[in-house]
Design an enzyme around this catalytic site. Structure first.
Site: not given
Length: 392
Positions: A177-178
């Protein structure tokens, strides 16, 4: 971090580059004393419920561009060399940021000439597993923002990810997750007891998947330094607000899942300078950076400079260092000689330079790279160096 760019190779093609954050130096004497107490625990014999024992003592982890093409070229899963112990299939992405509905498909033949059929791909997954490898679905990436804002999105995430695992016979998932996928709501200041819905629902979803698939479920995470080690300086929006609410936002997820976590391979690249436990800022691309960042994970560290709020050490077998495979793969490429210096220091306590870690960890798991495709593009320099260092 990782991008799905479909153009020509370019430096930093994997991710945004976080802007360096500055702060006044806080007193760390008490914090380091607390860290020293935790450091001994990092040498203990591994116990708990992780599946890391199924991996070799030192593992090579790589991301495979499976659903998209870029200048590094398409690589069929069956053509990935046996050097790679964990293969992260990039990427599963949501239908919308908040839907929780994750989809995954092989790269279209128009983009990826020579792409395998689904039957060939499934056969390749089974063949890799028969050879003792792990094949995981990596969820997110730079373009795949995932925010589980509701219980309904959480449940959809679990069902859709489970369907992909079942369809292809995969070993588990990687959480990449970015961007703005994870952030902390104002007032959420305790990583041990998070209250932010996107964090709470992600923890619940991953625990549900682990319960569904049992002890053989492999769980890895690939956060940026901004979401982990920066938490030593800043956590969320801070006591008075105004800080970036994403700072340290992975810490509650890692902590809640530490007994289920197989591997954490923080991306030691595409990063601004980060303060280590020595109170100094460290810059990517050198052995010093990897030593300082990894030491924080293996020794534990005070969160937001608070000696009474220490993020506990992870087990050495749960930690790998994330690196770009080449200068094309991301900012912060580290030459093989510097990689080996970092490994010597962390494994043996030799050649540490100016940063002295809080212990030695011969069982630290290994290295991760973005990506297998870029390493192939570069003549397999990353994998060859790994094999040479560990004499595999």
């Amino acid at each position: 971090m990782r991008t799905r760019t479909r153009t020509h190779p370019r430096p930093g093609s994997r991710a945004r580059v976080p802007r360096p954050r500055g702060r006044a130096l806080a007193s760390l004497a008490a914090g380091l004393a607390a860290v020293a107490l935790l450091a001994g625990g990092a040498h203990a014999t591994d116990t708990g419920t992780t599946t890391a024992a199924a991996l070799p003592q030192h593992a090579l982890v790589g991301y495979l561009h499976t659903s998209f093409a870029n200048g590094s070229g398409y690589t069929r899963l069956a053509d990935v060399p046996d050097d790679w112990d964990v293969i992260q299939l990039a990427f599963g992405e949501p239908t919308s940021t908040t839907s929780g509905d994750i989809r995954f498909a092989l790269c279209p033949a128009t983009e990826c000439p020579g792409v395998e059929t689904e039957a060939e791909f499934k056969a390749a997954v089974a063949a890799k597993q028969a050879a003792g490898k792990k094949v995981l679905l990596s969820i997110g990436g730079q373009n795949g923002q995932v925010r589980l804002t509701t219980a309904a999105a959480r449940d959809t995430f679990v069902s859709s990810v489970g369907a992909i695992i079942d369809r292809y016979g995969l070993d588990g998932v990687d959480i990449d997750f970015e961007g703005h996928s994870l952030s902390l709501d104002k007032g959420d200041t305790d990583f041990r007891n998070p209250t932010t819905p996107v964090v709470v629902h992600l923890i619940s979803a991953l625990k549900s998947l682990k319960a569904r698939y049992g002890q053989d479920f492999t769980l890895t995470m690939a956060p940026e330094t901004f979401f982990v080690q920066l938490g030593h300086q800043f956590y969320g929006s801070g006591p008075w607000g105004g800080q970036d609410p994403r700072a340290g936002a992975y810490l509650p997820v890692i902590h809640a899942l530490r007994d289920d976590l197989t591997l954490l391979h923080v991306q030691d690249y595409n990063s601004g300078p980060i303060m280590g436990l020595d109170g100094q800022y460290h810059t990517m691309g050198t052995a010093d950076f990897h030593i300082a960042m990894t030491d924080m994970l293996l020794a534990g560290f005070p969160v937001a400079g608070d000696a009474n709020n220490v993020f506990p050490a992870l087990k050495p077998s749960q930690v790998a260092i994330g690196l770009p495979a080449s200068t094309y793969a991301g900012n912060g490429h580290t030459p093989p000689a510097e990689v080996n210096k970092a490994l010597d220091c962390l494994h043996k306590g030799t050649g540490c330079g100016t940063y002295e870690p809080h212990g030695t960890w011969p069982d630290m798991r290994g290295l991760m790279t973005w990506s297998i495709n870029w390493d192939r593009f570069g003549g397999w320099e990353f994998a060859k160096n790994f094999d040479s260092y560990y004499a595999r």
